[in-house]
Design a protein around this motif. Structure first.
Motif, short mmCIF file in Angstrom:
data_model
loop_
_atom_site.label_atom_id
_atom_site.label_comp_id
_atom_site.label_asym_id
_atom_site.label_seq_id
_atom_site.Cartn_x
_atom_site.Cartn_y
_atom_site.Cartn_z
N VAL A 1 0.83 -1.20 0.00
CA VAL A 1 0.00 0.00 0.00
C VAL A 1 0.87 1.26 0.00
CG1 VAL A 1 -1.65 1.34 1.39
CG2 VAL A 1 -1.99 -1.13 1.05
N ARG A 2 1.91 1.28 0.83
CA ARG A 2 2.79 2.45 0.89
C ARG A 2 3.49 2.70 -0.44
NH1 ARG A 2 5.47 0.87 6.00
NH2 ARG A 2 7.40 1.03 4.83
N ILE A 3 3.97 1.62 -1.06
CA ILE A 3 4.69 1.78 -2.32
C ILE A 3 3.73 2.21 -3.43
CG2 ILE A 3 6.05 0.61 -4.10
CD1 ILE A 3 7.21 -1.15 -1.79
N ASP A 4 2.56 1.60 -3.48
CA ASP A 4 1.57 2.01 -4.49
C ASP A 4 1.16 3.47 -4.31
OD1 ASP A 4 1.20 0.10 -6.44
OD2 ASP A 4 -0.40 -0.95 -5.38
N ASP A 5 0.99 3.88 -3.07
CA ASP A 5 0.66 5.28 -2.80
C ASP A 5 1.79 6.20 -3.27
OD1 ASP A 5 -1.77 4.60 -1.71
OD2 ASP A 5 -1.17 4.93 0.38
N ALA A 6 3.03 5.79 -3.03
CA ALA A 6 4.18 6.59 -3.46
C ALA A 6 4.22 6.68 -4.99
CB ALA A 6 5.47 5.99 -2.93
N CYS A 7 3.88 5.57 -5.67
CA CYS A 7 3.83 5.58 -7.14
C CYS A 7 2.78 6.57 -7.63
CB CYS A 7 3.53 4.18 -7.69
SG CYS A 7 4.88 3.01 -7.54
N ALA A 8 1.58 6.50 -7.05
CA ALA A 8 0.50 7.39 -7.46
C ALA A 8 0.88 8.85 -7.20
CB ALA A 8 -0.79 7.03 -6.72
N GLN B 1 4.50 14.08 -12.93
CA GLN B 1 4.08 13.85 -14.31
C GLN B 1 5.26 13.36 -15.17
OE1 GLN B 1 2.25 17.54 -15.45
NE2 GLN B 1 0.52 17.22 -14.08
N PRO B 2 5.75 12.17 -14.86
CA PRO B 2 6.97 11.68 -15.53
C PRO B 2 6.79 11.45 -17.03
CG PRO B 2 5.97 9.94 -14.21
CD PRO B 2 5.21 11.20 -13.91
N ALA B 3 7.90 11.57 -17.75
CA ALA B 3 7.93 11.28 -19.18
C ALA B 3 7.78 9.77 -19.39
CB ALA B 3 9.24 11.77 -19.78
N ALA B 4 7.67 9.35 -20.62
CA ALA B 4 7.33 7.97 -20.97
C ALA B 4 8.19 6.91 -20.27
CB ALA B 4 7.40 7.79 -22.48
N SER B 5 9.51 7.00 -20.37
CA SER B 5 10.36 5.95 -19.79
C SER B 5 10.27 5.95 -18.27
CB SER B 5 11.81 6.10 -20.24
OG SER B 5 12.35 7.32 -19.77
N ASP B 6 10.21 7.14 -17.68
CA ASP B 6 10.08 7.21 -16.23
C ASP B 6 8.70 6.73 -15.77
OD1 ASP B 6 12.66 8.18 -15.87
OD2 ASP B 6 12.02 10.27 -16.08
N LEU B 7 7.68 7.05 -16.56
CA LEU B 7 6.34 6.58 -16.24
C LEU B 7 6.29 5.05 -16.29
CD1 LEU B 7 3.38 7.15 -15.59
CD2 LEU B 7 2.98 7.39 -18.06
N MET C 1 8.71 3.07 -15.67
CA MET C 1 9.41 2.59 -14.47
C MET C 1 8.47 2.63 -13.26
SD MET C 1 11.86 1.51 -12.59
CE MET C 1 13.30 1.53 -13.60
N VAL C 2 7.76 3.73 -13.09
CA VAL C 2 6.86 3.86 -11.95
C VAL C 2 5.73 2.83 -12.04
CG1 VAL C 2 5.26 5.39 -10.73
CG2 VAL C 2 7.43 6.29 -11.59
N LEU C 3 5.16 2.67 -13.22
CA LEU C 3 4.09 1.68 -13.40
C LEU C 3 4.64 0.26 -13.22
CD1 LEU C 3 2.15 3.24 -16.40
CD2 LEU C 3 1.52 3.26 -13.97
N GLY C 4 5.87 0.04 -13.65
CA GLY C 4 6.52 -1.25 -13.44
C GLY C 4 6.69 -1.56 -11.97
N VAL C 5 7.08 -0.56 -11.20
CA VAL C 5 7.22 -0.74 -9.75
C VAL C 5 5.88 -1.14 -9.15
CG1 VAL C 5 7.54 0.54 -7.58
CG2 VAL C 5 9.23 0.74 -9.41
N SER C 6 4.82 -0.49 -9.60
CA SER C 6 3.49 -0.82 -9.09
C SER C 6 3.14 -2.29 -9.38
CB SER C 6 2.46 0.13 -9.71
OG SER C 6 1.18 -0.13 -9.17
#
Length: 187
Positions: free
Chosen positions: A63-70, A77-83, A85-90
């Motif tokens: 929950v904490r990590i998903d909240d941090a991702c959101a 508002q990350p660019a494509a590659s960073d986005l 990465m964040v979605l991958g973490v989720s």
């Protein structure tokens, strides 16, 4: 320093913090899985109960990590590659939570069927080997993620196919052995 450099450095720091939390969660899940298998193979119901109790920690980390991702997506508002990465973490933390749930399930079943004695049978070694191989793949996956190592990730995928094939063969062998020695198999 211009404002975008500051934001970029902060974003990099946020991504590093996310990776650190994923590593923390993966370590906890790996330990939970190891302990669940140990409880099953040794019949240590107290250890199994500890695994069940600690599952809440895994869920809280997810929950904490998903909240941090959101938060990171909304704020930076990350660019494509960073986005990606964040979605991958989720997605990674979702899968880690599932592994934690499987460990809890193994532990609950151990408590249910054991009276404190060790489990007997030649199939126990097969279960231990499969579990250790699964843990090794988890660690290799995590290392590939942390290092952003595409070759290592592809290697894990190849190993996963072999593991799935071997698991099917081994599962059939375990069932055969259990059927041949029903007195060694707990309820």
């Amino acid at each position: 320093m211009n404002p975008t450099e500051h934001q970029s450095k902060q974003f990099d720091a946020d991504l590093t913090a996310l990776r650190t939390r994923v590593v923390e969660m993966a370590g906890l899940v790996d330990e939970q899985f190891r302990r669940a298998i140990e409880a099953l193979t040794t019949g240590r119901t107290m250890l199994a109960e500890e695994v069940v109790a600690k599952d809440a920690s895994v869920n809280a980390l997810e929950v904490r990590i998903d909240d941090a991702c959101a938060h990171l997506i909304a704020k930076r508002q990350p660019a494509a590659s960073d986005l990606r990465m964040v979605l991958g973490v989720s997605k990674i933390v979702s899968e880690l939570e599932r592994i934690g749930d499987k460990a809890r399930k193994i532990a609950r079943l151990t408590v249910k069927v054991r009276d404190g004695g060790a489990v007997e049978g030649s199939w126990i070694g097969d279960i231990e080997r499969l579990a250790e191989r699964a843990r090794q793949m988890l660690r290799e996956s995590l290392n590939a993620f942390v290092r952003s190592d595409l070759e290592a990730a592809v290697s894990v995928l190849r190993n996963n196919r072999d593991f799935a094939r071997d698991t099917s063969v081994t599962s059939n062998e375990v069932v055969r052995r259990m059927s041949a020695q029903p007195s060694d198999v707990p309820a």
